[in-house]
Design a protein around this motif. Structure first.
Motif, PDB file in Angstrom:
ATOM      1  N   GLU A 316       0.832  -1.208   0.000  1.00  0.00           N
ATOM      2  CA  GLU A 316       0.000   0.000   0.000  1.00  0.00           C
ATOM      3  C   GLU A 316       0.866   1.258   0.000  1.00  0.00           C
ATOM      4  N   TYR A 317       1.952   1.228   0.756  1.00  0.00           N
ATOM      5  CA  TYR A 317       2.864   2.383   0.832  1.00  0.00           C
ATOM      6  C   TYR A 317       3.502   2.645  -0.534  1.00  0.00           C
ATOM      7  N   ALA A 318       4.002   1.571  -1.172  1.00  0.00           N
ATOM      8  CA  ALA A 318       4.663   1.732  -2.466  1.00  0.00           C
ATOM      9  C   ALA A 318       3.681   2.180  -3.544  1.00  0.00           C
ATOM     10  N   ALA A 319       2.482   1.601  -3.553  1.00  0.00           N
ATOM     11  CA  ALA A 319       1.487   1.966  -4.568  1.00  0.00           C
ATOM     12  C   ALA A 319       1.101   3.435  -4.444  1.00  0.00           C
ATOM     13  N   LYS A 320       0.909   3.888  -3.229  1.00  0.00           N
ATOM     14  CA  LYS A 320       0.544   5.292  -3.001  1.00  0.00           C
ATOM     15  C   LYS A 320       1.633   6.228  -3.528  1.00  0.00           C
ATOM     16  N   LYS A 321       2.894   5.898  -3.224  1.00  0.00           N
ATOM     17  CA  LYS A 321       4.010   6.742  -3.648  1.00  0.00           C
ATOM     18  C   LYS A 321       4.177   6.724  -5.175  1.00  0.00           C
ATOM     19  N   LEU A 322       4.021   5.551  -5.785  1.00  0.00           N
ATOM     20  CA  LEU A 322       4.178   5.450  -7.237  1.00  0.00           C
ATOM     21  C   LEU A 322       3.106   6.249  -7.969  1.00  0.00           C
ATOM     22  N   LYS A 323       1.889   6.212  -7.446  1.00  0.00           N
ATOM     23  CA  LYS A 323       0.782   6.905  -8.118  1.00  0.00           C
ATOM     24  C   LYS A 323       0.953   8.416  -8.121  1.00  0.00           C
ATOM     25  N   GLU A 324       1.860   8.923  -7.294  1.00  0.00           N
ATOM     26  CA  GLU A 324       2.128  10.358  -7.274  1.00  0.00           C
ATOM     27  C   GLU A 324       3.031  10.793  -8.425  1.00  0.00           C
ATOM     28  N   ILE A 325       3.613   9.810  -9.136  1.00  0.00           N
ATOM     29  CA  ILE A 325       4.518  10.112 -10.238  1.00  0.00           C
ATOM     30  C   ILE A 325       3.693  10.311 -11.520  1.00  0.00           C
ATOM     31  N   GLU A 326       3.901  11.416 -12.180  1.00  0.00           N
ATOM     32  CA  GLU A 326       3.132  11.728 -13.389  1.00  0.00           C
ATOM     33  C   GLU A 326       3.424  10.710 -14.491  1.00  0.00           C
ATOM     34  N   GLY A 327       2.364  10.251 -15.177  1.00  0.00           N
ATOM     35  CA  GLY A 327       2.511   9.286 -16.259  1.00  0.00           C
ATOM     36  C   GLY A 327       2.536   7.842 -15.791  1.00  0.00           C
ATOM     37  N   MET A 328       2.368   7.614 -14.485  1.00  0.00           N
ATOM     38  CA  MET A 328       2.436   6.270 -13.915  1.00  0.00           C
ATOM     39  C   MET A 328       1.164   5.484 -14.225  1.00  0.00           C
ATOM     40  N   LYS A 329       1.315   4.231 -14.673  1.00  0.00           N
ATOM     41  CA  LYS A 329       0.194   3.324 -14.890  1.00  0.00           C
ATOM     42  C   LYS A 329       0.503   1.999 -14.193  1.00  0.00           C
ATOM     43  N   ILE A 330      -0.324   1.640 -13.214  1.00  0.00           N
ATOM     44  CA  ILE A 330      -0.175   0.365 -12.513  1.00  0.00           C
ATOM     45  C   ILE A 330      -1.151  -0.639 -13.116  1.00  0.00           C
ATOM     46  N   TYR A 331      -0.644  -1.828 -13.418  1.00  0.00           N
ATOM     47  CA  TYR A 331      -1.468  -2.890 -13.992  1.00  0.00           C
ATOM     48  C   TYR A 331      -1.787  -3.916 -12.909  1.00  0.00           C
ATOM     49  N   GLY A 332      -3.072  -4.205 -12.762  1.00  0.00           N
ATOM     50  CA  GLY A 332      -3.490  -5.158 -11.742  1.00  0.00           C
ATOM     51  C   GLY A 332      -3.823  -4.454 -10.451  1.00  0.00           C
ATOM     52  N   VAL A 340       2.929  -7.260  -5.016  1.00  0.00           N
ATOM     53  CA  VAL A 340       3.497  -7.142  -6.359  1.00  0.00           C
ATOM     54  C   VAL A 340       2.916  -5.906  -7.026  1.00  0.00           C
ATOM     55  N   ILE A 341       3.778  -5.091  -7.633  1.00  0.00           N
ATOM     56  CA  ILE A 341       3.305  -3.948  -8.413  1.00  0.00           C
ATOM     57  C   ILE A 341       3.956  -4.009  -9.789  1.00  0.00           C
ATOM     58  N   SER A 342       3.105  -4.127 -10.820  1.00  0.00           N
ATOM     59  CA  SER A 342       3.558  -4.041 -12.207  1.00  0.00           C
ATOM     60  C   SER A 342       3.171  -2.677 -12.743  1.00  0.00           C
ATOM     61  N   PHE A 343       4.134  -1.974 -13.336  1.00  0.00           N
ATOM     62  CA  PHE A 343       3.815  -0.611 -13.783  1.00  0.00           C
ATOM     63  C   PHE A 343       4.612  -0.226 -15.015  1.00  0.00           C
ATOM     64  N   ASN A 344       4.136   0.796 -15.671  1.00  0.00           N
ATOM     65  CA  ASN A 344       4.859   1.476 -16.744  1.00  0.00           C
ATOM     66  C   ASN A 344       4.735   2.976 -16.537  1.00  0.00           C
ATOM     67  N   ILE A 345       5.649   3.707 -17.132  1.00  0.00           N
ATOM     68  CA  ILE A 345       5.555   5.169 -17.185  1.00  0.00           C
ATOM     69  C   ILE A 345       5.361   5.552 -18.642  1.00  0.00           C
TER      70      ILE A 345
END
Length: 412
Positions: A316-332, A340-345
């Protein structure tokens, strides 16, 4: 949850002392290991068991009258009982040692080649690892059976209503993972098992990704086959387990021929040994089996509910922080998932991001994660996958977030 609050309930710094590799540096930076979904790290307690085996009682098992052989046999069969207790299997001989999850799946697929008939159907989910797709395609080619796919939605969740629609009395086998390696989704396997059994279909669950986080109870699940790998659970590579219900294991023919799996051999006829030896041809990975049991003991001493709770907070901590990055897309983004966090920018290739993270000492996985149909579903070449374990920290996540931001800046 803050690092300070969590530290009062889970002593991660003490746990980290058990893992020597976490003290090393990579490219001049302290290692941050976020590739746990591929292979977890190994604690000293398990390494000590491996050294003890080769130092003190290295011998072949089940065949020798001498003391070393008997000692190795006792330790190996005790390891089988440890796995039995961990999975809550009814009988020890329902635990078959394998070289890993892929071996276990192929063992079952090979056995069903003599049972499945042309025109019968098998179901597999849309979010499987290649090792839970290819063996069933090969099985269909051999038998003339038909493969049908349980679809998923944009959140990375199986569409249960569509599973109900394609399930029929002609369905003989259902295969799916407990947890998706690419998305972290926890599938509703109990619900699916019960429904599949209503049409007398057998069910195999790929538990490789679930086992490090969730302690499966195979009797409570009512599952027919459940497969796991040691190397994702603080154990060594090259060893795993197939749990099979006794009635199914008795029906399936042996997967391989050779020593150990026989009762009698003559040039006229060979008879096979009983369970579990029927499926364990040749000299097994004796040390691996014993070390796997030590890894299970280690993780159980910490507690799987404690491990899952801590890892959920990391997620939850990592997902919250990643979502603050512009252009971030988390899959799943399923309602239930593991760490597990799968993502692209947007605009950046996952390989380039992963390469730059490695230059900063951070190990992640990039690519299709042996789950190419998932990537095709999302119309992407792959993702960056960060996967956390109970020995990771909030501080490591902070470093990871800063590294992702830096990589993004360098690549744009």
């Amino acid at each position: 949850m803050s690092q300070q609050t969590q530290a009062t309930t889970f002593d991660v710094e003490r746990i980290r002392e058990d893992f020597p590799i976490l003290k090393r540096s990579v490219n001049g930076y302290p290692l941050v290991y976020f590739d746990n979904a591929a292979t977890s790290q190994t604690p000293k307690q398990v390494m000590d068991v491996i050294v003890d085996y080769y130092s003190n009682y290295n011998a072949n098992i089940h065949r020798g009258v001498h003391s070393l052989s008997q000692e190795a046999t006792d330790k190996y069969e005790q390891a089988r009982k440890t796995v039995q207790q961990h999975l809550n299997a009814e009988k020890a001989h329902e635990i078959i040692f394998t070289s890993g999850t892929t071996h276990g799946i192929n063992l079952v697929a090979n056995g069903f080649a003599s049972i499945l008939k042309e025109g019968e159907e098998i179901l597999v989910s849309a979010m499987e690892h290649h090792s839970n797709i290819v063996p069933w395609q090969m099985l269909c080619e051999k038998t003339g059976a038909k493969l049908k796919v349980i679809p998923m939605n944009d959140r990375g969740e199986l569409i249960y209503s569509e599973f109900e629609e394609i399930l029929s009395p002609n369905t003989k086998l259902v295969f799916l993972n407990h947890v998706s390696n690419a998305l972290g989704t926890v599938n509703p396997i109990k619900k699916i098992i019960d429904k599949a059994h209503s049409v007398n279909a057998a069910v195999l669950i790929d538990g490789a990704q679930a086992a490090p986080h969730i302690k499966a109870d195979v009797q409570e699940l009512g599952v027919d086959f459940y497969v796991i790998s040691a190397h994702k659970m603080c154990g060594p590579t090259g060893v795993g387990v197939l749990y099979g219900r006794e009635e199914w294991l008795e029906k399936l023919p042996p997967y391989q021929g050779g020593g150990e799996m026989i009762a009698t051999v003559s040039f006229e006829k060979t008879t096979y040994a009983g369970l579990p030896h029927k499926f364990e041809a040749g000299t097994p990975n004796i040390c691996g089996g014993i070390a796997f049991a030590a890894a299970l003991d280690y993780m159980n001493a910490i507690g799987f509910s404690e491990i899952a709770g801590y890892e959920q907070e990391l997620l939850e901590y990592a997902a919250k922080k990643l979502k603050e990055i512009e252009g971030m897309k988390i899959y799943g983004e399923a309602s239930e998932k593991t760490a597990v966090i799968s993502f692209n920018i947007e605009g950046l290739h996952p390989y380039d991001i992963g390469t730059l993270l490695d230059k900063m000492g951070i190990a992640v996985r990039t690519g299709h994660h042996c789950a190419q149909p998932i990537m095709d579903f999302f119309k992407i070449p792959g993702t960056v996958r960060a996967s956390f374990s109970f020995y990771n920290t909030f501080g490591e996540i902070d470093r990871f977030i800063e590294a992702v931001k830096k990589a993004k800046m360098m690549l744009q």
